[in-house]
Design a protein around this motif. Structure first.
Motif, PDB file in Angstrom:
ATOM      1  N   LEU A 157      53.743  28.724  34.574  1.00  0.00           N
ATOM      2  CA  LEU A 157      52.434  29.027  33.989  1.00  0.00           C
ATOM      3  C   LEU A 157      51.562  29.799  34.976  1.00  0.00           C
ATOM      4  O   LEU A 157      50.819  30.708  34.579  1.00  0.00           O
ATOM      5  CB  LEU A 157      51.738  27.742  33.551  1.00  0.00           C
ATOM      6  N   LYS A 158      51.654  29.451  36.247  1.00  0.00           N
ATOM      7  CA  LYS A 158      50.874  30.186  37.245  1.00  0.00           C
ATOM      8  C   LYS A 158      51.385  31.622  37.374  1.00  0.00           C
ATOM      9  O   LYS A 158      50.615  32.550  37.613  1.00  0.00           O
ATOM     10  CB  LYS A 158      50.918  29.461  38.592  1.00  0.00           C
ATOM     11  N   GLY A 159      52.703  31.808  37.178  1.00  0.00           N
ATOM     12  CA  GLY A 159      53.225  33.171  37.125  1.00  0.00           C
ATOM     13  C   GLY A 159      52.634  33.940  35.959  1.00  0.00           C
ATOM     14  O   GLY A 159      52.310  35.130  36.074  1.00  0.00           O
ATOM     15  N   ALA A 160      52.467  33.255  34.828  1.00  0.00           N
ATOM     16  CA  ALA A 160      51.844  33.890  33.666  1.00  0.00           C
ATOM     17  C   ALA A 160      50.381  34.223  33.948  1.00  0.00           C
ATOM     18  O   ALA A 160      49.880  35.275  33.510  1.00  0.00           O
ATOM     19  CB  ALA A 160      51.952  32.969  32.451  1.00  0.00           C
ATOM     20  N   VAL A 161      49.694  33.347  34.665  1.00  0.00           N
ATOM     21  CA  VAL A 161      48.296  33.621  35.039  1.00  0.00           C
ATOM     22  C   VAL A 161      48.209  34.888  35.888  1.00  0.00           C
ATOM     23  O   VAL A 161      47.301  35.705  35.726  1.00  0.00           O
ATOM     24  CB  VAL A 161      47.696  32.412  35.801  1.00  0.00           C
ATOM     25  N   GLU A 162      49.166  35.074  36.781  1.00  0.00           N
ATOM     26  CA  GLU A 162      49.159  36.267  37.628  1.00  0.00           C
ATOM     27  C   GLU A 162      49.369  37.535  36.798  1.00  0.00           C
ATOM     28  O   GLU A 162      48.707  38.558  37.035  1.00  0.00           O
ATOM     29  CB  GLU A 162      50.217  36.121  38.723  1.00  0.00           C
ATOM     30  N   THR A 163      50.263  37.472  35.839  1.00  0.00           N
ATOM     31  CA  THR A 163      50.464  38.619  34.947  1.00  0.00           C
ATOM     32  C   THR A 163      49.224  38.860  34.094  1.00  0.00           C
ATOM     33  O   THR A 163      48.773  40.003  33.924  1.00  0.00           O
ATOM     34  CB  THR A 163      51.683  38.385  34.040  1.00  0.00           C
ATOM     35  N   MET A 164      48.643  37.784  33.566  1.00  0.00           N
ATOM     36  CA  MET A 164      47.443  37.900  32.747  1.00  0.00           C
ATOM     37  C   MET A 164      46.294  38.527  33.540  1.00  0.00           C
ATOM     38  O   MET A 164      45.494  39.303  32.997  1.00  0.00           O
ATOM     39  CB  MET A 164      47.022  36.525  32.224  1.00  0.00           C
ATOM     40  N   THR A 165      46.234  38.220  34.819  1.00  0.00           N
ATOM     41  CA  THR A 165      45.185  38.783  35.667  1.00  0.00           C
ATOM     42  C   THR A 165      45.250  40.300  35.698  1.00  0.00           C
ATOM     43  O   THR A 165      44.224  40.987  35.633  1.00  0.00           O
ATOM     44  CB  THR A 165      45.300  38.208  37.095  1.00  0.00           C
ATOM     45  N   ARG A 166      46.452  40.845  35.777  1.00  0.00           N
ATOM     46  CA  ARG A 166      46.588  42.303  35.799  1.00  0.00           C
ATOM     47  C   ARG A 166      46.142  42.913  34.475  1.00  0.00           C
ATOM     48  O   ARG A 166      45.501  43.969  34.454  1.00  0.00           O
ATOM     49  CB  ARG A 166      48.035  42.688  36.120  1.00  0.00           C
ATOM     50  N   TYR A 167      46.466  42.247  33.377  1.00  0.00           N
ATOM     51  CA  TYR A 167      46.020  42.739  32.068  1.00  0.00           C
ATOM     52  C   TYR A 167      44.498  42.659  31.948  1.00  0.00           C
ATOM     53  O   TYR A 167      43.857  43.576  31.399  1.00  0.00           O
ATOM     54  CB  TYR A 167      46.696  41.952  30.936  1.00  0.00           C
ATOM     55  N   MET A 168      43.911  41.583  32.424  1.00  0.00           N
ATOM     56  CA  MET A 168      42.454  41.467  32.403  1.00  0.00           C
ATOM     57  C   MET A 168      41.818  42.580  33.228  1.00  0.00           C
ATOM     58  O   MET A 168      40.819  43.195  32.817  1.00  0.00           O
ATOM     59  CB  MET A 168      42.011  40.105  32.949  1.00  0.00           C
ATOM     60  N   ALA A 169      42.379  42.824  34.406  1.00  0.00           N
ATOM     61  CA  ALA A 169      41.838  43.881  35.269  1.00  0.00           C
ATOM     62  C   ALA A 169      41.871  45.229  34.574  1.00  0.00           C
ATOM     63  O   ALA A 169      40.924  46.026  34.665  1.00  0.00           O
ATOM     64  CB  ALA A 169      42.618  43.922  36.588  1.00  0.00           C
ATOM     65  N   LYS A 170      42.967  45.499  33.842  1.00  0.00           N
ATOM     66  CA  LYS A 170      43.112  46.777  33.143  1.00  0.00           C
ATOM     67  C   LYS A 170      42.095  46.892  32.011  1.00  0.00           C
ATOM     68  O   LYS A 170      41.403  47.914  31.870  1.00  0.00           O
ATOM     69  CB  LYS A 170      44.532  46.878  32.570  1.00  0.00           C
ATOM     70  N   GLU A 171      41.981  45.838  31.197  1.00  0.00           N
ATOM     71  CA  GLU A 171      41.126  45.913  30.019  1.00  0.00           C
ATOM     72  C   GLU A 171      39.639  45.823  30.349  1.00  0.00           C
ATOM     73  O   GLU A 171      38.801  46.363  29.617  1.00  0.00           O
ATOM     74  CB  GLU A 171      41.510  44.812  29.028  1.00  0.00           C
ATOM     75  N   LEU A 172      39.301  45.146  31.452  1.00  0.00           N
ATOM     76  CA  LEU A 172      37.884  44.980  31.799  1.00  0.00           C
ATOM     77  C   LEU A 172      37.416  46.017  32.813  1.00  0.00           C
ATOM     78  O   LEU A 172      36.227  46.059  33.155  1.00  0.00           O
ATOM     79  CB  LEU A 172      37.634  43.565  32.335  1.00  0.00           C
ATOM     80  N   GLY A 173      38.337  46.855  33.268  1.00  0.00           N
ATOM     81  CA  GLY A 173      37.966  47.910  34.212  1.00  0.00           C
ATOM     82  C   GLY A 173      36.837  48.797  33.726  1.00  0.00           C
ATOM     83  O   GLY A 173      35.942  49.151  34.510  1.00  0.00           O
ATOM     84  N   PRO A 174      36.825  49.198  32.436  1.00  0.00           N
ATOM     85  CA  PRO A 174      35.723  50.034  31.965  1.00  0.00           C
ATOM     86  C   PRO A 174      34.351  49.375  32.102  1.00  0.00           C
ATOM     87  O   PRO A 174      33.343  50.079  32.148  1.00  0.00           O
ATOM     88  CB  PRO A 174      36.076  50.270  30.491  1.00  0.00           C
ATOM     89  N   ARG A 175      34.324  48.049  32.185  1.00  0.00           N
ATOM     90  CA  ARG A 175      33.052  47.338  32.412  1.00  0.00           C
ATOM     91  C   ARG A 175      32.793  47.084  33.902  1.00  0.00           C
ATOM     92  O   ARG A 175      31.845  46.424  34.258  1.00  0.00           O
ATOM     93  CB  ARG A 175      33.048  46.001  31.656  1.00  0.00           C
TER      94      ARG A 175
END
Length: 260
Positions: A168-186
């Motif tokens: 699950l922590k591995g999934a959190v690390e992957t999710m973090t990269r997706y969050m960074a990508k999608e929230l970058g415009p903000r």
């Protein structure tokens, strides 16, 4: 005269889940030392949360405790409403600056013996809860803010009994990269911090209270000892600073060099 009329910088505010104890509390106190106020969440022990608030207030900063079950998404709408109320009543604001997704639980079990209820509880807190709480709070996070997700060294190395937790922590690390990508415009920077073994009451205090386990962990750690909360909280507090505004989507392990 121009200086007198200059707008006063807006007070920085962090929401730290699981901020009443352990690494979360240390993070909230460390943030206070850096001039950051906080909303800390607790699961059931209000007295412990009040003690954390008192420690933060003693440093001259403001803190508000809010109850949260990080694994129960049906409560997140009500929690977001409480956050809005606290922001307005305490700071006269409608937004906050930083979110630290720290709340966690432990339910060790081998692949052969893991109970489905324990599996579901781990998923609900560490992945589903983290995802949907962040989603609910996105409208309240100020553009240019920060999100820090908490992972574990167990996403990089393996220890028997932690297959579900580490995965699950591995999934959190992957999710973090997706969050960074999608929230970058903000201009919201999103990073993940992966502590190694730490002496806290997490998991019933196994690392802290079991001398043989403590010694084993120290023996595979480059720095030669088990970590303590003061090794982690200050690092997270620094990560929130403007000096780190250009770092996003990164995994930072803070383990003293465990299992290198």
């Amino acid at each position: 005269m121009g200086q007198e009329n200059a707008a006063k910088p807006e007070q920085k505010i962090a929401i730290i889940t699981g901020g009443s104890r352990g690494l979360g509390r240390n993070t909230a106190v460390s943030a206070a030392k850096h001039g950051i106020d906080s909303i800390i969440t607790y699961h059931s022990n209000r007295a412990e949360a009040d003690a954390a608030v008192a420690e933060i207030q003693a440093l001259g900063r403001k803190a508000v405790p809010l109850q949260l079950d990080a694994g129960k998404t049906s409560t997140f709408d009500a929690f977001a409403a409480e956050v809005k109320r606290a922001l307005k009543e305490t700071w006269g604001r409608e937004t906050f600056d930083y979110l630290v997704n720290n709340a966690g639980m432990s339910a060790p079990g081998s692949i052969a013996d893991m109970k489905e209820d324990d599996f579901d509880a781990l998923v609900n807190v560490h992945l589903k809860g983290m995802f949907f709480l962040t989603q609910k709070l996105l409208p309240l996070i100020k553009d240019g803010g920060r999100i820090v997700n908490i992972s574990s060294g167990l996403a990089r190395f393996s220890m028997p009994g932690y297959a579900v937790y580490g995965s699950l922590k591995g999934a959190v690390e992957t999710m973090t990269r997706y969050m960074a990508k999608e929230l970058g415009p903000r201009r919201i920077a999103v990073n993940v911090v992966a502590p190694g073994a730490i002496e806290t009451d997490f998991g019933g205090g196994r690392i802290r209270d079991n001398p043989e386990l403590n010694k084993m962990v120290a023996s595979v750690t480059a720095m030669g000892r088990v970590g303590v909360p003061d090794d982690i909280g200050p690092m997270i507090a620094v990560l929130l600073s403007d000096e780190n505004r250009w770092m996003t989507g990164q995994r930072l392990e803070v383990s003293g060099g465990m299992n290198l």
